[in-house]
Design an enzyme around this catalytic site. Sequence first.
Site, mmCIF file in Angstrom:
data_model
loop_
_atom_site.group_PDB
_atom_site.id
_atom_site.type_symbol
_atom_site.label_atom_id
_atom_site.label_comp_id
_atom_site.label_asym_id
_atom_site.label_seq_id
_atom_site.Cartn_x
_atom_site.Cartn_y
_atom_site.Cartn_z
ATOM 1 N N ASP A 117 -27.176 -40.700 22.117
ATOM 2 C CA ASP A 117 -26.098 -40.353 21.204
ATOM 3 C C ASP A 117 -25.852 -38.832 21.270
ATOM 4 O OD1 ASP A 117 -24.542 -41.769 18.737
ATOM 5 O OD2 ASP A 117 -25.203 -39.785 18.085
ATOM 6 N N ASP A 244 -23.144 -52.323 22.804
ATOM 7 C CA ASP A 244 -22.746 -51.085 22.118
ATOM 8 C C ASP A 244 -21.231 -51.123 21.897
ATOM 9 O OD1 ASP A 244 -22.108 -48.486 21.320
ATOM 10 O OD2 ASP A 244 -23.648 -47.582 22.572
ATOM 11 N N HIS A 272 -25.872 -50.153 20.111
ATOM 12 C CA HIS A 272 -25.907 -48.700 20.301
ATOM 13 C C HIS A 272 -27.313 -48.156 20.105
ATOM 14 C CE1 HIS A 272 -24.417 -44.623 20.444
ATOM 15 N NE2 HIS A 272 -25.012 -44.353 19.302
#
Length: 292
Positions: A117, A244, A272
């Site tokens: 991320d 995701d 995710h």
Amino acid sequence: MTDAIRTPDVLLDGLDGFDWAPAFRSWDGLRLAHVDLGDGAPVVMLHGEPTWSYLWRNVAPPVVAAGHRVILPDLVGFGRSDKPIDERWYSYDRHTAAIGALLEHLDLRDATFVLHDWGGPIGLRLAVEHRARVSRLVLMDTGIFTGQHGMSDAWHRFADFVDRVDELPVGLVVRRGCAVDPGDEVAAAYDAPFPSEASKAGARAFPGLVPLTPADVGATTGHEVLTALRDDQRPTLLLWGAEDRPLPLSAGERFASELGVPAPRVIAGAGHFLQEDRGDEVGAIIADWLVG
């Protein structure tokens, strides 16, 4: 002096599967935290939005068992690190500088970066700026923000939600980013670092730091980082959650193409937050890859 909230240590003690003692350091008047495990060549696992080092509790053990030293920093505003209460304090530059100071504080060499991320834009910039310290890259559901590619509809819904909600439910955000609900106890562990709404300024700030056009703040820096990494010769592994939604697999495939590295290895049954859905598997993959 930066006005910041320090989460009481007792709120983060005794979490199931995460009983590692933190280490602390001072940076820019703030107390920042990281976990340091094992011995051997260092592996730095860097979380993103809105998680903390707890995210890696199932990924790290196989890597430590394979003979590596694993370092789990908490970004400013997350986990056990201090949390400036002004959203305007947070920036790409400051997050990068804080983790760069950790690399120097620990004098890390021959490091592997495992990035997820927002840990990706931060860690990849450091891989360029501290090239001599970083030897390998593992990239997971991340990218570099240049403002040249539109974000997904799911990401925009998330950003809008963060902007308008009065109380940001961090644990719920993580639950919704998983393919399989990790349950109340795990959600509570993601809520635990935030004892008040004011302490969530860092989590609220991150979506606004994503440049949506090439003219936005951070886009030029992102483009420079991406350019520096194109055809970089350091070994690079991409792992991607098959389910995701905010950063779909197509984004991972495009990112791999931009970097000139192999397409992502797809982790079935993972969203995710693939560390929650398939943490043991992800850790074993990384440990095996580091042997090669």
